[in-house]
Design a protein around this motif. Sequence first.
Motif, PDB file in Angstrom:
ATOM      1  N   LEU A 398      34.422  48.684  33.274  1.00 16.13           N
ATOM      2  CA  LEU A 398      34.613  48.572  34.725  1.00 16.13           C
ATOM      3  C   LEU A 398      34.519  47.118  35.167  1.00 16.13           C
ATOM      4  O   LEU A 398      35.348  46.641  35.968  1.00 16.13           O
ATOM      5  N   ALA A 399      33.508  46.388  34.651  1.00 18.23           N
ATOM      6  CA  ALA A 399      33.332  44.989  35.042  1.00 18.23           C
ATOM      7  C   ALA A 399      34.513  44.136  34.597  1.00 18.23           C
ATOM      8  O   ALA A 399      34.964  43.249  35.339  1.00 18.23           O
ATOM      9  N   ASP A 400      35.046  44.407  33.416  1.00 27.08           N
ATOM     10  CA  ASP A 400      36.179  43.630  32.921  1.00 27.08           C
ATOM     11  C   ASP A 400      37.429  43.877  33.766  1.00 27.08           C
ATOM     12  O   ASP A 400      38.138  42.929  34.139  1.00 27.08           O
ATOM     13  N   LEU A 401      37.706  45.140  34.097  1.00 25.02           N
ATOM     14  CA  LEU A 401      38.880  45.446  34.908  1.00 25.02           C
ATOM     15  C   LEU A 401      38.734  44.886  36.316  1.00 25.02           C
ATOM     16  O   LEU A 401      39.703  44.376  36.903  1.00 25.02           O
ATOM     17  N   PHE A 402      37.523  44.958  36.876  1.00 24.09           N
ATOM     18  CA  PHE A 402      37.339  44.430  38.224  1.00 24.09           C
ATOM     19  C   PHE A 402      37.449  42.905  38.237  1.00 24.09           C
ATOM     20  O   PHE A 402      37.940  42.331  39.221  1.00 24.09           O
ATOM     21  N   THR A 403      37.006  42.246  37.176  1.00 23.31           N
ATOM     22  CA  THR A 403      37.140  40.792  37.107  1.00 23.31           C
ATOM     23  C   THR A 403      38.603  40.380  37.181  1.00 23.31           C
ATOM     24  O   THR A 403      38.965  39.414  37.865  1.00 23.31           O
ATOM     25  N   ARG A 404      39.465  41.120  36.499  1.00 24.16           N
ATOM     26  CA  ARG A 404      40.896  40.823  36.575  1.00 24.16           C
ATOM     27  C   ARG A 404      41.427  41.057  37.982  1.00 24.16           C
ATOM     28  O   ARG A 404      42.231  40.266  38.492  1.00 24.16           O
ATOM     29  N   HIS A 405      40.974  42.135  38.610  1.00 29.19           N
ATOM     30  CA  HIS A 405      41.429  42.416  39.981  1.00 29.19           C
ATOM     31  C   HIS A 405      40.961  41.324  40.938  1.00 29.19           C
ATOM     32  O   HIS A 405      41.729  40.891  41.817  1.00 29.19           O
ATOM     33  N   ALA A 406      39.709  40.851  40.786  1.00 28.90           N
ATOM     34  CA  ALA A 406      39.197  39.804  41.666  1.00 28.90           C
ATOM     35  C   ALA A 406      39.984  38.508  41.493  1.00 28.90           C
ATOM     36  O   ALA A 406      40.222  37.776  42.457  1.00 28.90           O
ATOM     37  N   ALA A 407      40.406  38.213  40.249  1.00 29.17           N
ATOM     38  CA  ALA A 407      41.192  37.006  40.013  1.00 29.17           C
ATOM     39  C   ALA A 407      42.550  37.091  40.702  1.00 29.17           C
ATOM     40  O   ALA A 407      43.046  36.116  41.268  1.00 29.17           O
ATOM     41  N   VAL A 408      43.153  38.275  40.682  1.00 31.37           N
ATOM     42  CA  VAL A 408      44.446  38.450  41.354  1.00 31.37           C
ATOM     43  C   VAL A 408      44.272  38.396  42.864  1.00 31.37           C
ATOM     44  O   VAL A 408      45.071  37.772  43.575  1.00 31.37           O
ATOM     45  N   ALA A 409      43.225  39.047  43.380  1.00 27.89           N
ATOM     46  CA  ALA A 409      43.010  39.061  44.827  1.00 27.89           C
ATOM     47  C   ALA A 409      42.664  37.684  45.366  1.00 27.89           C
ATOM     48  O   ALA A 409      42.868  37.407  46.549  1.00 27.89           O
ATOM     49  N   ALA A 410      42.131  36.806  44.508  1.00 25.18           N
ATOM     50  CA  ALA A 410      41.725  35.483  44.966  1.00 25.18           C
ATOM     51  C   ALA A 410      42.895  34.534  45.111  1.00 25.18           C
ATOM     52  O   ALA A 410      42.768  33.487  45.744  1.00 25.18           O
ATOM     53  N   ARG A 411      44.043  34.854  44.526  1.00 30.13           N
ATOM     54  CA  ARG A 411      45.182  33.951  44.617  1.00 30.13           C
ATOM     55  C   ARG A 411      45.763  33.979  46.017  1.00 30.13           C
ATOM     56  O   ARG A 411      46.065  35.049  46.548  1.00 30.13           O
ATOM     57  N   PRO A 412      45.942  32.830  46.621  1.00 31.43           N
ATOM     58  CA  PRO A 412      46.545  32.810  47.959  1.00 31.43           C
ATOM     59  C   PRO A 412      48.012  33.162  47.881  1.00 31.43           C
ATOM     60  O   PRO A 412      48.656  32.996  46.832  1.00 31.43           O
ATOM     61  N   PRO A 413      48.584  33.665  48.952  1.00 28.96           N
ATOM     62  CA  PRO A 413      50.022  33.983  48.935  1.00 28.96           C
ATOM     63  C   PRO A 413      50.843  32.735  48.644  1.00 28.96           C
ATOM     64  O   PRO A 413      50.597  31.662  49.174  1.00 28.96           O
ATOM     65  N   ALA A 414      51.814  32.874  47.744  1.00 26.94           N
ATOM     66  CA  ALA A 414      52.629  31.735  47.354  1.00 26.94           C
ATOM     67  C   ALA A 414      53.498  31.287  48.514  1.00 26.94           C
ATOM     68  O   ALA A 414      54.161  32.093  49.177  1.00 26.94           O
ATOM     69  N   THR A 415      53.477  29.967  48.780  1.00 30.08           N
ATOM     70  CA  THR A 415      54.278  29.374  49.850  1.00 30.08           C
ATOM     71  C   THR A 415      55.007  28.183  49.278  1.00 30.08           C
ATOM     72  O   THR A 415      54.401  27.328  48.621  1.00 30.08           O
ATOM     73  N   ALA A 416      56.288  28.114  49.492  1.00 30.62           N
ATOM     74  CA  ALA A 416      57.091  27.031  48.933  1.00 30.62           C
ATOM     75  C   ALA A 416      56.626  25.697  49.488  1.00 30.62           C
ATOM     76  O   ALA A 416      56.458  25.524  50.698  1.00 30.62           O
ATOM     77  N   GLY A 417      56.405  24.732  48.598  1.00 31.80           N
ATOM     78  CA  GLY A 417      56.029  23.379  48.999  1.00 31.80           C
ATOM     79  C   GLY A 417      54.590  23.222  49.410  1.00 31.80           C
ATOM     80  O   GLY A 417      54.217  22.188  49.969  1.00 31.80           O
ATOM     81  N   ASP A 418      53.739  24.218  49.161  1.00 33.54           N
ATOM     82  CA  ASP A 418      52.322  24.107  49.540  1.00 33.54           C
ATOM     83  C   ASP A 418      51.570  23.451  48.410  1.00 33.54           C
ATOM     84  O   ASP A 418      50.978  24.112  47.563  1.00 33.54           O
ATOM     85  N   GLU A 419      51.574  22.127  48.354  1.00 33.20           N
ATOM     86  CA  GLU A 419      50.916  21.402  47.273  1.00 33.20           C
ATOM     87  C   GLU A 419      49.400  21.460  47.416  1.00 33.20           C
ATOM     88  O   GLU A 419      48.668  21.364  46.430  1.00 33.20           O
ATOM     89  N   ASN A 420      48.922  21.590  48.653  1.00 33.40           N
ATOM     90  CA  ASN A 420      47.477  21.603  48.859  1.00 33.40           C
ATOM     91  C   ASN A 420      46.850  22.809  48.181  1.00 33.40           C
ATOM     92  O   ASN A 420      45.822  22.707  47.500  1.00 33.40           O
TER      93      ASN A 420
END
Length: 624
Positions: A398-420
């Motif tokens: 459970l901890a391993d699967l949730f760690t993967r989910h947390a990593a995906v949820a932490a990614r901000p939505p991709a925006t073109a040209g957002d270098e910051n």
Amino acid sequence: MGAQVRFEDRAWQVTALADGRVYLVAGDGASACVLASVLVAAPGFEVIGASAPPPVAPVLWETVPLGAQERALAWLRHIREVETGLPGGPGSGMPRPEYDPQRFTLAEREAAKARELAGLGWSRASRTTVQRMRLVYGRQGLWGLVDKRHLRSPSPTGRTDERVVAAVLEALRRCRGRRRTTTRQVIELTERIVADTHGPHQVRLPARSSLYRLVKTLADPAEPPGSAARTATAGRAGGPPAALRPAKQVQVATSRLSVGVVGEDGAGVEVAVTAALDEASGCVLTAVLHPEQQGPVELPVLLAEMAVPWPLRPGWPALLEQAHAGGPVRRLMSLPERIEATAARPAAVPETLVLGHTKAGVTSVHLAVCESLGISLEPAGPRTAGARRGALRTLQVLADLFTRHAAVAARPPATAGDENRAHEAGAGGAYWSMPQLQDLLDEWITGVWHHRPQEQLRHPLLPRAGLAPQEMWQVLLGAAGRAPLPLAGQHYGELLPGRRCAVTESGIRLGGRRYDDACLDEHRGRAGRFEVHHHPHDPRQVFVRLSDGQLHPVAWAQGGHASRPFDELLRRRTGAVLAHRAAGSGAGADVGADGGTRPGGARGTAVEPGGFGVYDAEAEAGQW
């Protein structure tokens, strides 16, 4: 089935229980079908004619001397034997002939118990006394059996450290039934338990002469060290039988999470999860996140989390809405869907708690709380270690699967040209706050884990079908023919640890936070301290006992600010700041408000309650 229940201000009769749903019929012929987990968590629900005694509050039990605790627990076992024929409650064995409910009336069993207690040397143990104690237990639970005259008397253990007392009780339990055990061996085992539990030289032990007196005081007079056990356990080879109904056996385990978390001091902390897993269905009754160095969660806190349904907890919808708004952008379900799914999540008082090998010991307060709820505690000893490792393995998956989910949820939505954002992702990754990660874990368990088929969840009648935990819970409810009942909403605050705090003009100060509510207005600035209960790992609210004797929820004054929707941006900026601090480049470079670095200057990173920023010491006016 056949029980009379009260639901939505009407009396109903249970006619069937299938697929996790309860079928009801009212006196006027009306019928209803309700999900079992929703029914037992509904406000005002009760089983007519069957009232369970309330659990003892840990704060009150700590004030009771050890001798009064032991006598109250002894009365509890005797009362259970009178009412059910078994000291441990229904399903714990065969009754003795004189207490068989099929052969003797309640009055005859009370008279038999009075004769037994008189033979054991108990004073004033008449049938009237047994009846009075049985009735007061039905009204007040275990607390009603405590002799209130001795609440202010000195404890038999004197000023001995509670951790030493708990270790002596554990040593006596391990040595129970060994004929050749001496008091010296009990003391040596106590010293090893203290060292293993709290670390070498962390707890000061009394002198050997004091330990001899302590062992003699705590030992059962009927079973001193070296005597044979009165209850036979030789027939339990190969471990306990498999649990085939929900909440029969619940296993507690702890596992580490590989997720970056920001502590309350702004530094990164290692986080672990302590979970209670139902052995029969695989459902996670509760999963609490906590800093790994603090050890597992206390047992009463776990009981409050697993036995009180979310809809019955004070302020639950508002807290869930606040947490849902302040979480990540990517959500598994909308707020209405999550409220509906969380309300249907299983919650129950377990029959047996199986505790794994953890650093936290079980104190007398924990034992009293479990005894008042009728919960048996079963450690994972050497004989059953192989049977119990399954819970730890399941939690690690459970901890391993949730760690993967947390990593995906932490990614901000991709925006073109957002270098910051690209710079922040490469600088330090994502760092969560503890409340955010706890909310994300609860949502993932409710929406994913409970609906994920598992190979090990196979019913004996369906050996080729791997079921999901929620499906297995529903199947077993129909097979068992009874639904495990949870606790009421007011018990949630009672089970949490408490302390004494003053109510000032600004509210209650606890753990560096301020809690305030209109219910405190007439008590502000008064002399004396109030009893305040708090969740060690959930700072959103506390519970204060006011003059009416009830616990009132008091919200965190800055809770709305800390959980505002813009925390997604703050969380990513926090990750960049902490990554820069960990890299040790603060001396020659500076972190800007956008997460980037700039050279030189007498600048330093400073922290405010709402987030992180940069303060210019050379400027005439400081700015964040």
